[in-house]
Design a protein around this motif. Structure first.
Motif, PDB file in Angstrom:
ATOM      1  N   VAL A 110       0.759  -1.230   0.031  1.00  0.00           N
ATOM      2  CA  VAL A 110       0.155  -0.029   0.111  1.00  0.00           C
ATOM      3  C   VAL A 110       0.824   1.351   0.025  1.00  0.00           C
ATOM      4  N   TYR A 111       2.107   1.073   0.572  1.00  0.00           N
ATOM      5  CA  TYR A 111       2.785   2.393   0.653  1.00  0.00           C
ATOM      6  C   TYR A 111       3.642   2.616  -0.444  1.00  0.00           C
ATOM      7  N   CYS A 112       3.881   1.859  -1.246  1.00  0.00           N
ATOM      8  CA  CYS A 112       4.780   1.427  -2.534  1.00  0.00           C
ATOM      9  C   CYS A 112       4.045   1.794  -3.941  1.00  0.00           C
ATOM     10  N   LEU A 131      21.019  -4.568  -5.728  1.00  0.00           N
ATOM     11  CA  LEU A 131      19.822  -4.712  -6.870  1.00  0.00           C
ATOM     12  C   LEU A 131      18.573  -4.673  -6.119  1.00  0.00           C
ATOM     13  N   THR A 132      17.662  -3.760  -6.803  1.00  0.00           N
ATOM     14  CA  THR A 132      16.295  -3.628  -6.238  1.00  0.00           C
ATOM     15  C   THR A 132      15.381  -3.266  -7.211  1.00  0.00           C
ATOM     16  N   GLY A 133      14.105  -2.836  -6.846  1.00  0.00           N
ATOM     17  CA  GLY A 133      13.132  -2.918  -7.926  1.00  0.00           C
ATOM     18  C   GLY A 133      11.955  -2.157  -7.289  1.00  0.00           C
ATOM     19  N   GLY A 134      10.755  -2.232  -7.893  1.00  0.00           N
ATOM     20  CA  GLY A 134      10.034  -3.616  -8.008  1.00  0.00           C
ATOM     21  C   GLY A 134      10.820  -4.792  -7.364  1.00  0.00           C
ATOM     22  N   GLU A 135      10.231  -6.078  -7.509  1.00  0.00           N
ATOM     23  CA  GLU A 135      10.879  -7.172  -7.037  1.00  0.00           C
ATOM     24  C   GLU A 135      11.982  -7.709  -7.918  1.00  0.00           C
ATOM     25  N   PRO A 136      13.067  -7.632  -7.719  1.00  0.00           N
ATOM     26  CA  PRO A 136      14.272  -8.262  -8.496  1.00  0.00           C
ATOM     27  C   PRO A 136      13.894  -9.587  -9.091  1.00  0.00           C
ATOM     28  N   MET A 183      20.818  -7.471  -2.285  1.00  0.00           N
ATOM     29  CA  MET A 183      19.500  -7.399  -3.079  1.00  0.00           C
ATOM     30  C   MET A 183      18.780  -7.067  -1.954  1.00  0.00           C
ATOM     31  N   THR A 184      17.726  -6.215  -2.341  1.00  0.00           N
ATOM     32  CA  THR A 184      16.620  -5.992  -1.582  1.00  0.00           C
ATOM     33  C   THR A 184      15.329  -6.637  -2.023  1.00  0.00           C
ATOM     34  N   THR A 185      14.775  -7.532  -1.438  1.00  0.00           N
ATOM     35  CA  THR A 185      13.617  -8.537  -1.922  1.00  0.00           C
ATOM     36  C   THR A 185      12.407  -8.562  -1.219  1.00  0.00           C
ATOM     37  N   ASN A 186      11.223  -8.722  -1.495  1.00  0.00           N
ATOM     38  CA  ASN A 186       9.811  -8.957  -0.728  1.00  0.00           C
ATOM     39  C   ASN A 186      10.096 -10.477  -0.358  1.00  0.00           C
ATOM     40  N   ILE A 201      15.227  -8.484   3.473  1.00  0.00           N
ATOM     41  CA  ILE A 201      13.917  -8.923   3.111  1.00  0.00           C
ATOM     42  C   ILE A 201      12.829  -8.156   3.730  1.00  0.00           C
ATOM     43  N   SER A 202      11.882  -7.561   3.052  1.00  0.00           N
ATOM     44  CA  SER A 202      10.779  -6.931   3.566  1.00  0.00           C
ATOM     45  C   SER A 202       9.974  -7.410   4.392  1.00  0.00           C
ATOM     46  N   LEU A 203       9.612  -7.165   5.732  1.00  0.00           N
ATOM     47  CA  LEU A 203       8.575  -7.995   6.383  1.00  0.00           C
ATOM     48  C   LEU A 203       7.712  -6.918   7.120  1.00  0.00           C
ATOM     49  N   THR A 212      11.245  -3.133   7.786  1.00  0.00           N
ATOM     50  CA  THR A 212       9.607  -3.091   8.288  1.00  0.00           C
ATOM     51  C   THR A 212       9.298  -1.738   8.188  1.00  0.00           C
ATOM     52  N   VAL A 213       8.503  -1.329   7.296  1.00  0.00           N
ATOM     53  CA  VAL A 213       7.944   0.104   7.145  1.00  0.00           C
ATOM     54  C   VAL A 213       6.800   0.254   8.138  1.00  0.00           C
ATOM     55  N   VAL A 214       6.837   1.149   9.160  1.00  0.00           N
ATOM     56  CA  VAL A 214       6.173   1.092  10.373  1.00  0.00           C
ATOM     57  C   VAL A 214       4.910   2.224  10.180  1.00  0.00           C
ATOM     58  N   GLU A 274       7.734   5.760   6.877  1.00  0.00           N
ATOM     59  CA  GLU A 274       7.235   5.825   5.264  1.00  0.00           C
ATOM     60  C   GLU A 274       7.609   7.260   4.697  1.00  0.00           C
ATOM     61  N   MET A 275       7.901   7.104   3.507  1.00  0.00           N
ATOM     62  CA  MET A 275       8.362   8.335   2.608  1.00  0.00           C
ATOM     63  C   MET A 275       7.280   8.563   1.606  1.00  0.00           C
ATOM     64  N   PRO A 276       7.072   9.875   1.456  1.00  0.00           N
ATOM     65  CA  PRO A 276       6.056  10.246   0.268  1.00  0.00           C
ATOM     66  C   PRO A 276       6.483  10.159  -0.926  1.00  0.00           C
ATOM     67  N   ASP A 323      -3.729   8.065   5.103  1.00  0.00           N
ATOM     68  CA  ASP A 323      -3.233   9.447   4.939  1.00  0.00           C
ATOM     69  C   ASP A 323      -1.767   9.295   5.647  1.00  0.00           C
ATOM     70  N   ARG A 324      -0.670   9.521   4.657  1.00  0.00           N
ATOM     71  CA  ARG A 324       0.763   9.227   5.064  1.00  0.00           C
ATOM     72  C   ARG A 324       0.787  10.320   6.432  1.00  0.00           C
ATOM     73  N   GLY A 325       0.321  11.369   6.476  1.00  0.00           N
ATOM     74  CA  GLY A 325       0.597  12.185   7.450  1.00  0.00           C
ATOM     75  C   GLY A 325       0.228  11.460   8.899  1.00  0.00           C
ATOM     76  N   PHE A 328       6.840   6.569  -7.738  1.00  0.00           N
ATOM     77  CA  PHE A 328       6.398   5.552  -6.801  1.00  0.00           C
ATOM     78  C   PHE A 328       7.778   4.654  -6.471  1.00  0.00           C
ATOM     79  N   MET A 329       7.677   4.184  -5.249  1.00  0.00           N
ATOM     80  CA  MET A 329       9.061   3.665  -4.763  1.00  0.00           C
ATOM     81  C   MET A 329       9.541   2.492  -5.770  1.00  0.00           C
ATOM     82  N   ASN A 330       8.545   1.921  -6.438  1.00  0.00           N
ATOM     83  CA  ASN A 330       9.114   0.904  -7.229  1.00  0.00           C
ATOM     84  C   ASN A 330       9.485   1.309  -8.680  1.00  0.00           C
TER      85      ASN A 330
HETATM   86  N1  SAM Z   1      10.296  -5.547  -3.723  1.00  0.00           N
HETATM   87  C1  SAM Z   1      11.518  -5.290  -2.921  1.00  0.00           C
HETATM   88  C2  SAM Z   1      11.191  -5.346  -1.491  1.00  0.00           C
HETATM   89  O1  SAM Z   1      10.036  -4.987  -1.115  1.00  0.00           O
HETATM   90  O2  SAM Z   1      11.828  -5.355  -0.599  1.00  0.00           O
HETATM   91  C3  SAM Z   1      12.258  -4.417  -3.418  1.00  0.00           C
HETATM   92  C4  SAM Z   1      12.123  -2.951  -3.610  1.00  0.00           C
HETATM   93  S1  SAM Z   1      11.146  -1.872  -2.422  1.00  0.00           S
HETATM   94  C5  SAM Z   1      10.675  -0.602  -3.302  1.00  0.00           C
HETATM   95  C6  SAM Z   1      12.291  -1.592  -1.483  1.00  0.00           C
HETATM   96  C7  SAM Z   1      12.158  -1.049  -0.008  1.00  0.00           C
HETATM   97  O3  SAM Z   1      11.392   0.050  -0.157  1.00  0.00           O
HETATM   98  C8  SAM Z   1      11.278  -2.182   0.633  1.00  0.00           C
HETATM   99  O4  SAM Z   1      11.593  -2.188   2.117  1.00  0.00           O
HETATM  100  C9  SAM Z   1       9.900  -1.397   1.105  1.00  0.00           C
HETATM  101  O5  SAM Z   1       9.133  -1.692   2.120  1.00  0.00           O
HETATM  102  C10 SAM Z   1      10.444   0.219   1.084  1.00  0.00           C
HETATM  103  N2  SAM Z   1       9.362   1.255   0.553  1.00  0.00           N
HETATM  104  C11 SAM Z   1       8.679   1.103  -0.349  1.00  0.00           C
HETATM  105  N3  SAM Z   1       7.921   2.287  -0.661  1.00  0.00           N
HETATM  106  C12 SAM Z   1       8.062   3.145   0.459  1.00  0.00           C
HETATM  107  C13 SAM Z   1       7.598   4.095   1.082  1.00  0.00           C
HETATM  108  N4  SAM Z   1       6.863   4.869   0.453  1.00  0.00           N
HETATM  109  N5  SAM Z   1       8.283   4.670   2.270  1.00  0.00           N
HETATM  110  C14 SAM Z   1       9.355   3.996   2.993  1.00  0.00           C
HETATM  111  N6  SAM Z   1       9.840   2.839   2.477  1.00  0.00           N
HETATM  112  C15 SAM Z   1       9.140   2.250   1.163  1.00  0.00           C
END
Ligand code: SAM
Ligand code: SF4
Length: 329
Positions: free
Chosen positions: A29-31, A67-72, A95-98, A119-121, A160-162, A190-192, A200-202, A323-325
């Motif tokens: 949802v944040y990405c 390496l990152t993405g999206g999902e690498p 690498m950053t991965t889900n 690893i995102s969790l 972990t994005v809190v 969380e970043m905007p 609401d991110r705020g 977007f972050m992806n």
């Molecule tokens: N798909 C992979 C993953 O989720 O780990 C790699 C790409 S993802 C864009 C990289 C990191 O960015 C993840 O840890 C994700 O939680 C974080 N992320 C995505 N959108 C964000 C946002 N708006 N603010 C803060 N962190 C964010």
């Protein structure tokens, strides 16, 4: 000693984050928006082009690539790219991965030369995990984390994005999980980036100070003495080997020591996560298929565009439309 990349503020850039795809099997949802349009194939760099960019950065002093993405892992032939970049003699290759594909990919990635995984969790509750990722399955990621531990990486860190009202209540459980699995964990504000509709991110912003307070109800946190060389500030607990990191783009500006740039999968060199300054490397690559001189000079010149700092507001307003992806998190 290879040449070094330095910007106008005297910062040495030796860390590059390469996005290998804008696509993903999750829709956090944040990405992302739920209904995303992804890039057409011809706009996306080929694996050879990504490797060429990586190689030239290394010749300009880059010591660390992520390496990152999206999902690498949704990029076909990702192992080939890892194998190639693995030969460049990097000090750190991550690498950053889900985590959704780690049960089958962890060992091949490690054998292909990858050093570390993030690893995102965001939740340990299957329903909450599903509502945050929209499509993700928690059990698959938990199995993936175990597979990564067995594969023998130099380091594994959970991210972990809190968000208030979504997963802030789970901070103690996530800490216990990281302690039990003996992996590091970082909590991210969380970043905007990009326009989202789910919250609401705020209002959802949970600051690193608030997260630390929640942890300190259960564990002592001692600031780690070693310099992480990145935006995270690390702490240790007296009775565990793991590190607990805090990435605080809102509450603690880390720009003064920024050593990194990003390259999107379209070949846009982004000089700052929180600003739009960029240079089109794909155009230079494709106009100069044989020699790398122009590409190297373009990278060197681009350093002059690196802004001094980002300035995210906390009122939830979107300041960066990508977007972050797309950015490559
Ligand atoms: N798909 C992979 C993953 O989720 O780990 C790699 C790409 S993802 C864009 C990289 C990191 O960015 C993840 O840890 C994700 O939680 C974080 N992320 C995505 N959108 C964000 C946002 N708006 N603010 C803060 N962190 C964010
Ligand atoms: Fe996909 Fe990672 Fe973005 Fe989630 S944070 S939607 S897993 S790219």
């Amino acid at each position: 000693m290879p040449q070094q990349l330095t910007d106008r503020f005297g910062r040495t850039v030796n860390y590059v984050r390469l996005s290998v795809t804008d696509r993903c099997d999750f829709r956090c949802v944040y990405c992302m928006a739920e209904d995303m349009t992804f890039l057409p194939r011809q706009q996306v760099l080929t694996l050879e082009e990504i490797a060429r960019i990586a190689r030239n950065f290394v010749s300009l002093g880059t010591e660390k690539i992520r390496l990152t993405g999206g999902e690498p892992m949704v990029r076909k032939d990702i192992l080939e790219l890892v194998r190639e970049i693995g030969t460049y003699g990097l000090r750190d290759f991550a690498m950053t991965t889900n985590g959704s594909q780690l049960t089958t990919m962890a060992e091949p990635l490690r054998k292909a030369g990858l050093h570390r995984l993030n690893i995102s969790l965001d939740s340990l509750d299957a329903d909450k995990f599903r509502s945050i990722t929209r499509t993700g399955k928690l059990s698959q990621v938990l199995d993936g984390i175990d597979a990564a531990r067995e594969a023998g990486f130099r380091g594994i860190k959970l991210n972990t994005v809190v968000m208030k009202g979504r997963n802030d209540e789970e901070i103690p459980e996530l800490i216990e999980f990281a302690r039990r699995k003996q992996v590091d964990i970082s909590f991210i504000e969380e970043m905007p980036l990009g326009n989202i509709s789910e919250h609401d991110r705020g209002l959802a912003l949970c600051t690193s100070d608030e997260v630390r307070t929640a942890i300190r109800d259960h564990h002592e946190l001692v600031p780690a003495t070693e310099d992480s060389g990145g935006p995270a500030r690390y702490y240790r607990m007296p009775d565990s080997p793991i590190r607990v990191g805090f990435i605080s783009p809102h509450s603690h500006n880390f720009c003064a020591t920024c050593n990194r740039v990003r390259v999107t999968v379209e070949g846009r060199l982004l000089l700052c996560l929180g600003n739009e300054h960029s240079v089109d490397l794909r155009r230079v690559l494709r106009a100069n298929p044989v020699t790398d001189d122009k590409l190297r000079q373009t990278i060197i010149n681009a350093m002059d565009l690196k802004p001094e700092r980002h300035d995210f507001s906390t009122n939830g307003d979107v300041q960066i439309l990508r977007f972050m992806n797309m950015t490559g998190g």
